[in-house]
Design a protein around this motif. Structure first.
Motif, PDB file in Angstrom:
ATOM      1  N   GLU A   1      51.459  47.955  85.700  1.00  0.00           N
ATOM      2  CA  GLU A   1      50.600  48.013  86.881  1.00  0.00           C
ATOM      3  C   GLU A   1      50.960  49.379  87.654  1.00  0.00           C
ATOM      4  O   GLU A   1      50.002  50.053  88.123  1.00  0.00           O
ATOM      5  N   SER A   2      52.208  49.695  87.506  1.00  0.00           N
ATOM      6  CA  SER A   2      52.687  50.807  88.608  1.00  0.00           C
ATOM      7  C   SER A   2      52.421  52.158  87.744  1.00  0.00           C
ATOM      8  O   SER A   2      51.972  53.314  88.042  1.00  0.00           O
ATOM      9  N   PHE A   3      52.356  51.911  86.440  1.00  0.00           N
ATOM     10  CA  PHE A   3      52.080  53.225  85.467  1.00  0.00           C
ATOM     11  C   PHE A   3      50.872  53.337  85.478  1.00  0.00           C
ATOM     12  O   PHE A   3      50.312  54.624  85.689  1.00  0.00           O
ATOM     13  N   ASP A   4      49.883  52.259  85.559  1.00  0.00           N
ATOM     14  CA  ASP A   4      48.378  52.648  85.705  1.00  0.00           C
ATOM     15  C   ASP A   4      47.757  53.395  86.757  1.00  0.00           C
ATOM     16  O   ASP A   4      47.184  54.293  86.915  1.00  0.00           O
ATOM     17  N   ASN A   5      48.834  52.758  87.800  1.00  0.00           N
ATOM     18  CA  ASN A   5      48.293  53.274  89.212  1.00  0.00           C
ATOM     19  C   ASN A   5      48.593  54.768  89.326  1.00  0.00           C
ATOM     20  O   ASN A   5      48.070  55.671  90.174  1.00  0.00           O
ATOM     21  N   ALA A   6      49.721  55.152  88.758  1.00  0.00           N
ATOM     22  CA  ALA A   6      50.291  56.353  88.850  1.00  0.00           C
ATOM     23  C   ALA A   6      49.273  57.366  87.969  1.00  0.00           C
ATOM     24  O   ALA A   6      49.133  58.602  88.305  1.00  0.00           O
ATOM     25  N   ILE A   7      48.805  56.924  86.976  1.00  0.00           N
ATOM     26  CA  ILE A   7      47.900  57.692  86.270  1.00  0.00           C
ATOM     27  C   ILE A   7      46.859  58.137  87.142  1.00  0.00           C
ATOM     28  O   ILE A   7      46.195  59.119  87.067  1.00  0.00           O
ATOM     29  N   ALA A   8      46.196  57.079  87.918  1.00  0.00           N
ATOM     30  CA  ALA A   8      44.962  57.151  88.704  1.00  0.00           C
ATOM     31  C   ALA A   8      45.401  58.045  89.889  1.00  0.00           C
ATOM     32  O   ALA A   8      44.610  59.226  90.228  1.00  0.00           O
ATOM     33  N   VAL A   9      46.457  58.397  90.198  1.00  0.00           N
ATOM     34  CA  VAL A   9      46.948  59.108  91.286  1.00  0.00           C
ATOM     35  C   VAL A   9      47.033  60.506  90.875  1.00  0.00           C
ATOM     36  O   VAL A   9      46.481  61.431  91.537  1.00  0.00           O
TER      37      VAL A   9
END
Length: 354
Positions: free
Chosen positions: A335-343
């Motif tokens: 989930e942290s990985f997914d959030n980082a891509i969005a950021v």
């Protein structure tokens, strides 16, 4: 006319992450992992190649350069997806998942989706040869986002610098009952004198201290029995309030009959939190439901080199808990990985439009 639908399946971000983490890429052995990154860019009709030192180069809109390192430290951790003991969130386990393949892959994905430049550099864990080569062989970009774990809601603005050297002392051999120092004592006394001269008070934060650390020591009577030799490899981490040159002069003044060969010198860096890059990150993190954290790291990264060579705004960013760097429990919550891509996608889009 019959038309056949394109059934080509492109790699998903999570699939790419697991693939990259599954490919060992200890410093000096990054080639296979670099080739896999080039394949990913080719899937998305982006030109990418491996340069003379092994960096993955994928130039595009140079308003932003996304760059992280391909290499890892040694250590085998079985690659798997399972929650960590402390929570129920699926995480990818494996060497490099945090440092720094999570940031690396998040940046590759964001570079493809937004059309900005990307470089995966080699050798960061040993001598930063990839970053040094990059500085010498490309023009300054509009902004740099360096990839290292900061947590998806954290942005790193500062790193301490690094000064590393090898102290060498030699003395005549003699009976151990004699009071005169031998070379081993000279090395110990030199290290102690330097440490005493740099000792902080107890209230000084670690980031603002000069940290002294011996990393290898050898010594003893030479094979011919006529002398005693000692060598000590040392590292000094230097805060932005000081310079590596000043620490070098202080250490040289304490040599006590020995000599020192300085073999690495990386200046500290502290960037401004009010740059367009830092502002864009604060906005993007809030858009994802996070509260931005501005960080200072006690170690050293390739951003130190970029900041010394290029006069453009920059920060370091990436998913993952840096406390897991180099550990046997290295894992990255997906989930942290997914959030980082969005950021990253939001930040790059904002910087391109500015």
């Amino acid at each position: 006319m019959n038309q056949h639908a394109d059934t080509t399946t492109k790699t998903t971000p999570r699939e790419l992450l697991q693939s990259i983490v599954s490919i060992p890429s200890v410093s000096g052995e990054e080639r296979e992992c670099a080739q896999r990154l080039c394949e990913y860019f080719a899937e998305h009709d982006r030109e990418a190649w491996i340069d003379d030192v092994g960096n993955v180069r994928a130039p595009a809109d140079d308003s932003v350069l996304l760059t992280s390192h391909v290499d890892t430290v040694p250590g085998e951790i079985p690659v798997r997806i399972e929650p960590a003991a402390e929570d129920d969130v699926p995480a990818l386990w494996g060497r490099g998942s945090v440092d720094a393949k999570g940031p690396l892959v998040a940046m590759a994905v964001a570079a493809v989706s937004t059309g900005v430049s990307f470089v995966g550099v080699v050798g960061e864990e040993v001598d930063s040869r990839g970053a040094r080569h990059l500085i010498e062989n490309r023009e300054e970009p509009g902004a740099v986002i360096n990839g290292e774990p900061s947590g998806w809601d954290g942005v790193t603005l500062g790193y301490r610098g690094l000064l590393a050297g090898t102290y060498v002392a030699t003395s005549e051999s003699g009976h151990t009952s004699r009071p005169e120092n031998n070379a081993i004592q000279d090395a110990m006394d030199w290290y102690q004198a330097v440490g005493d001269a740099l000792a902080p008070d107890e209230w000084t934060p670690v980031f603002e201290r000069v940290t002294t650390k011996p990393i290898a020591v050898e010594g003893g009577t030479t094979d011919d029995g006529l002398s005693v030799e000692a060598t000590m490899d040392v590292q000094f981490r230097v805060p932005p309030a000081q310079t590596t040159e000043a620490i070098r002069e202080l250490a040289d003044a304490q040599l006590n009959g020995g000599t020192i060969h300085w073999y690495d010198d990386v200046p500290p860096v502290m960037t401004n939190p009010r740059t367009p890059v830092a502002r864009a990150f604060r906005v993007a993190i809030r858009e994802q439901g996070g509260e931005p954290r501005l960080l200072r790291k006690t170690g050293t990264s390739d951003m130190n080199l970029f900041a010394d060579a290029w006069d453009c705004p920059m920060v370091t960013y990436g998913p993952g808990n840096s406390e897991l760097d180099h550990t046997p429990t290295e894992h990255l919550p997906l989930e942290s990985f997914d959030n980082a891509i969005a950021v990253l996608e939001s930040v790059c889009t904002a910087l391109i439009s500015d």
